[in-house]
Design a protein around this motif. Structure first.
Motif, short mmCIF file in Angstrom:
data_model
loop_
_atom_site.label_atom_id
_atom_site.label_comp_id
_atom_site.label_asym_id
_atom_site.label_seq_id
_atom_site.Cartn_x
_atom_site.Cartn_y
_atom_site.Cartn_z
N CYS A 104 0.83 -1.21 0.00
CA CYS A 104 0.00 0.00 0.00
C CYS A 104 0.87 1.25 0.00
O CYS A 104 0.61 2.22 -0.72
N THR A 111 1.25 4.08 -2.93
CA THR A 111 0.93 5.48 -2.63
C THR A 111 2.09 6.40 -2.98
O THR A 111 1.91 7.46 -3.61
N LEU A 162 -6.74 7.78 -2.65
CA LEU A 162 -5.90 7.42 -1.51
C LEU A 162 -6.75 7.09 -0.30
O LEU A 162 -6.47 6.14 0.43
N ALA A 202 -8.22 3.64 -0.44
CA ALA A 202 -7.30 2.54 -0.75
C ALA A 202 -7.66 1.28 0.03
O ALA A 202 -7.45 0.17 -0.43
N CYS A 236 -6.39 0.03 2.81
CA CYS A 236 -5.34 -0.70 3.52
C CYS A 236 -5.58 -0.64 5.02
O CYS A 236 -5.80 0.44 5.56
N LEU A 244 -4.86 11.10 5.71
CA LEU A 244 -5.24 9.96 4.89
C LEU A 244 -4.99 8.68 5.68
O LEU A 244 -3.85 8.37 6.02
N LEU A 282 -4.19 5.71 5.54
CA LEU A 282 -3.65 4.72 4.60
C LEU A 282 -3.60 3.32 5.18
O LEU A 282 -3.82 2.34 4.48
N SER A 340 2.45 8.06 7.88
CA SER A 340 1.14 8.69 7.74
C SER A 340 1.27 9.90 6.82
O SER A 340 2.31 10.57 6.79
#
Length: 504
Positions: A8, A12, A31, A34, A36, A154, A156, A329
């Motif tokens: 991931c 990104t 994003l 995503a 993840c 985000l 992620l 992050s």
């Protein structure tokens, strides 16, 4: 082979490298979506359960237990009313409702972390610049500024998603805790009500018996004076009556204690129910057959078992929350500002500035704290896994014990009933034979004492059957299944807006 979170991150970073000059809404959205996440996904544990209860008795039935408002089977309107009032007014229930509101608010708070945050700003300044020399004048001007600041982390690797997931499980756990509180409450109200009726019955029995024994003592005293009875007979008759009378205060104390506890369970002052229950009533008599179902039923019927399972789910999600802190992050931040020398010029003749861009934070060295936090979360999850297993075993133990107690108490009650009947016949026969001069008066006193003891045991056994019936339904998970409104706060605040503080 890279892990899923590493893949991931690579995807990104590659995306940012190729499209960094044209970062826009669609990129941000891709994003954010995503998907993840790190940490284990929760799966409800599969426990091996017996196919039937260990104790096979005549009271057991393989069909599903009838738990909905089981106390209605006791056919006691007073008990029905007390349970209704207890559910509405009990303080433990009110506290559990507040915990639900707290859990729901925490869930909303955690969900808010998944969304961008936007703040508005405004400022006004008045500035005076001193004259630089004697030929110049001081300058005074105003400066007005307004704008917006925005930021969006985000998610992620799913740290915020896991936090929201844990909070959602926390709501489920709080709701199950309320159900467990009400199950305990219903069982306690029924048990203390049975106790109150039991002590009333025992007190009334002691009063009736004492009156009869007091009459016998008076008659024996008269016979002693007439010379047809001995002083020993008169003394023993007096002692037996006094001993029975001494039981009355003991039962009054126990009765008052049960009634006072009922009052508190209803959320009222202890003495509230004294007037209402003083007229007396029969000890509740449960129906003979009780369906116990199969052991697997308690996984869905017992709120304390469901509570333990929801707590396990909650702390499983917290592992992912802690794990996400070990990964990079990315945050998107931006602001736009407008400034002018007058309010009217804002947005028209003003200067407008803006900034926008991502920021990357990578944990490099934390002294092992982040990894330790994950280990802590895993150890906590293990504790709740064990607690869930323990809750299941404890529930099974409760059912097994209640089945044995109810079955054996019914057998005991049958024997005690036969015993009391025999002692009643023996007492009547002893009096008849004594009056005919065939037996000694001490035989009469012994028969009366035995009859009183047998009738005491019979009443206590009847109360034990009702108590065991309550315990069995409670063990099977029978509680309050009606609607419960947990949205109403216990304290309603007023004047919560901006206001001057009251003088103390």
């Amino acid at each position: 082979m890279p892990s899923k979170p590493e893949i991931c991150l690579l995807q990104t970073c590659s995306h940012f490298h190729k499209r960094l000059p044209s970062i826009a809404g669609p990129i941000v959205l891709s994003l954010a979506l995503a998907g993840c996440v790190v940490g284990p996904d929760y799966r409800k544990p599969t426990l091996t359960m017996p196919s039937h209860w260990g104790t096979k008795t005549s009271t057991q039935s393989a069909k599903a237990p009838e738990l909905s408002r089981w106390w209605k089977q006791l056919k006691d309107p007073t008990l029905d009313a007390l349970i209704e009032e207890a559910v509405a007014g009990n303080l433990d229930v009110a506290s559990a409702k507040a915990k639900i509101r707290e859990a729901r608010a925490s869930y909303r708070e955690q969900k808010g972390a998944l969304l961008p945050s936007v703040e508005g700003t405004a400022s006004a300044t008045r500035t005076r610049t001193a004259a630089s020399d004697a030929s110049s004048e001081a300058t005074t001007y105003s400066q007005y500024q307004t704008g917006f600041d925005a930021s969006w982390e985000l998610d992620l690797f799913g740290g915020n998603k896991r936090a929201a997931e844990a909070a959602k499980y926390g709501v489920d756990a709080a709701e199950e805790e309320l159900r467990d509180t009400m199950l305990t409450l219903v069982g306690d109200v029924a048990s203390y009500y049975v106790q109150a009726r039991e002590y009333q019955a025992l007190r009334d029995l002691a009063r009736r018996t004492a009156v009869s024994q007091r009459k016998t003592a008076a008659l024996t005293q008269a016979e002693f004076k007439a010379g047809s009875a001995t002083g020993v007979d008169a003394a023993k008759a007096e002692a037996l009556a006094s001993s029975t009378e001494a039981d009355i205060p003991t039962y009054e104390i126990s009765y008052a204690t049960a009634v006072h506890r009922l009052g508190v369970l209803l959320g009222k002052p202890p003495a509230t129910l004294e007037e209402r229950l003083k007229a007396g009533g029969p000890i509740p008599r449960p129906k003979t057959e009780v369906s116990t179902g199969i052991p697997a039923d308690i996984l869905s019927s017992r709120p304390d078992v469901r509570l333990a399972e929801r707590q396990l789910a909650q702390y499983t999600a917290k592992i992912g929350q802690a794990e996400a802190n070990r990964y990079p992050s990315i945050s998107l931040t931006g602001d736009i500002a407008s400034s002018a020398t007058s309010i009217a010029d804002l947005g028209k003749k003003s200067t407008i500035g803006w900034s926008f861009g991502p920021s990357l934070t990578v944990p490099i060295f934390q002294g092992g704290q982040l990894k330790a936090a994950v280990d802590v979360a895993k150890a906590q999850r293990d504790q709740y896994y064990v607690a869930y297993q323990a809750a299941v075993l404890s529930a099974m133990e409760d059912v097994e014990n209640a089945v044995v107690s109810l079955t054996q108490e019914r057998l005991k009650h049958g024997k005690l009933s036969a015993s009391a009947t025999s002692y009643r016949r023996a007492t009547d026969l002893s009096r008849t034979l004594n009056q005919a001069g065939v037996t000694d008066f001490l035989d009469v006193l012994d028969a009366e004492r035995s009859l009183y003891s047998a009738e005491e045991s019979l009443i206590e056994s009847q109360a034990s059957i009702a108590t065991d019936y309550v315990a069995l339904n409670k063990a099977l998970g029978g509680g309050w299944d009606g609607e419960v409104d947990s949205s109403e706060p216990a304290v309603v605040d007023t004047n919560t807006g901006p206001h001057l503080a009251a003088a103390k």
